[in-house]
Design an enzyme around this catalytic site. Structure first.
Site, PDB file in Angstrom:
ATOM      1  N   LYS A  37       0.844  -1.206   0.000  1.00 14.92           N
ATOM      2  CA  LYS A  37       0.000   0.000   0.000  1.00 14.92           C
ATOM      3  C   LYS A  37       0.880   1.258   0.000  1.00 14.92           C
ATOM      4  CE  LYS A  37      -3.780  -2.419   2.220  1.00 14.92           C
ATOM      5  NZ  LYS A  37      -4.329  -2.943   3.473  1.00 14.92           N
ATOM      6  N   GLN A  81      -4.837  -1.622   9.782  1.00 13.10           N
ATOM      7  CA  GLN A  81      -4.675  -2.963   9.212  1.00 13.10           C
ATOM      8  C   GLN A  81      -5.247  -4.010  10.167  1.00 13.10           C
ATOM      9  OE1 GLN A  81      -3.397  -3.639   6.052  1.00 13.10           O
ATOM     10  NE2 GLN A  81      -4.058  -5.733   6.469  1.00 13.10           N
ATOM     11  N   ASP A 104     -11.352   2.631   3.920  1.00 11.30           N
ATOM     12  CA  ASP A 104     -11.620   1.192   3.891  1.00 11.30           C
ATOM     13  C   ASP A 104     -13.122   0.924   3.786  1.00 11.30           C
ATOM     14  OD1 ASP A 104      -9.824  -0.839   3.822  1.00 11.30           O
ATOM     15  OD2 ASP A 104      -9.517  -0.989   5.987  1.00 11.30           O
TER      16      ASP A 104
END
Ligand code: NAP
Length: 282
Positions: A37, A81, A104
């Site tokens: 990422k 995460q 997200d």
């Protein structure tokens, strides 16, 4: 316009889209995802930063980091995460992220916006990437029977929300571990999207000839012939299934790449929306 072009346009106006990833602990798989990422951000001319904290961070410590990122004007997207260590309440962490920085798409506000069709929210990246892929390949979604295997909040449920929305117009079935006769469902699918996390569970006989098959699964299985002793496979038995399906995504190299691309697209949109809000406030 693609993501790199939109980044260039924003940069020309003095805005550098910024994504901050918070990584807790030292799970090797998570470290690999986070690394790619950050790399992709930099390749696209965005600001990519990772905040790393040890697995014994407290709930309060993690929430304080989120609060700082929420308040920072250089941070347009925040991603924590998953999975987090067991002692952390992940739901509280996700709810602490400002919905307009939740790239997200897991905050309840964004989940609600997805289902009611409000387009200024963020859809979760994996299902959004799957829909993008279907549209990029001109797959006929309107009126199609779409069967999704899996009902997680990360993949299955948001996938259903995207496929049923007006403009996409599929007829959606969501199946799960309690579904009676899974093969009967999957064989009806014009578009079969599998996100169960079960290595090669969908076999060729479960697929309608000519169906479009999207394999979201990523499972590591033992393979003594590999140097590492293992390899990645999807939820679909790929070699046999490719003879039946009209289109099929491989694992690795299929859906996974799209997930990161959609994360970047969401971050760029978060930056653009933030600059619009600032302009209308001034
Ligand atoms: P998850 O939270 O474990 O959910 C799995 C879902 O599959 C559950 O709804 C479960 O049903 C259902 N299921 C499990 N076994 C089944 C069976 N035998 N028959 C029918 N349904 C079954 O997993 P997830 O987070 O959605 O992820 C799914 C897979 O996608 C994993 O392999 C994950 O690694 C992969 N993934 C890939 C990406 C990517 O970027 N490529 C992103 C996210 C996830 P119940 O609800 O009844 O338990």
């Amino acid at each position: 316009m693609d993501v790199a072009e939109r980044v260039a346009e924003l940069r020309a106006r003095g805005i550098v889209p910024g994504l901050t990833v918070v990584l807790v602990g030292d799970d090797p798989a998570s470290a690999v995802y986070v690394g790619s990422k950050e790399r992709t951000c930099i390749e696209l001319g965005m600001h990519g930063e990772t905040i790393r904290r040890p697995a014994d961070i407290t709930q309060e410590g993690l929430l304080a980091i989120i609060d700082q990122l929420n308040a920072s004007s250089n941070v347009h997207g925040i991603l924590v995460q998953m999975p987090l260590p067991k002692h952390i309440d992940s739901d509280e962490v996700v709810r602490r992220i400002r919905p307009d920085k939740d790239v997200d798409g897991f905050h309840p506000v964004n989940v609600g916006k997805l289902w009611i069709g409000e387009r200024n929210g963020f859809a979760p990246c994996t299902p959004a990437g799957v829909l993008y892929m279907l549209q990029a390949h001109n797959v006929q979604t309107s009126g199609a029977q779409c069967v999704i295997v899996g009902r997680s909040n990360i993949v299955g449920k948001p996938m259903a929300a995207l496929m049923v929305q007006p403009g996409v117009d599929s007829t959606v079935t969501v199946s799960h571990s309690r579904t009676r006769d899974l093969a009967e469902q999957t064989r009806r699918a014009d578009i079969l999207i599998v996100a169960a996390g079960r290595a090669e569970m969908v076999t060729a006989d479960m697929i309608k000839p000519g169906a479009v098959v999207i394999d979201v699964g990523m499972n590591r299985i033992a393979d003594p012939s590999k140097k590492s002793g293992s390899r990645l496979v999807g939820d679909v038995a790929f070699e046999a299934a490719r003879g039946v399906a009209s289109l099929i995504t491989p694992v690795p190299g299929g859906v996974g790449k799209m997930t990161i691309a959609m994360l970047m697209a969401n971050t760029v949109r978060a930056a653009a929306q933030s600059s619009q809000r600032e302009q209308s406030a001034s």
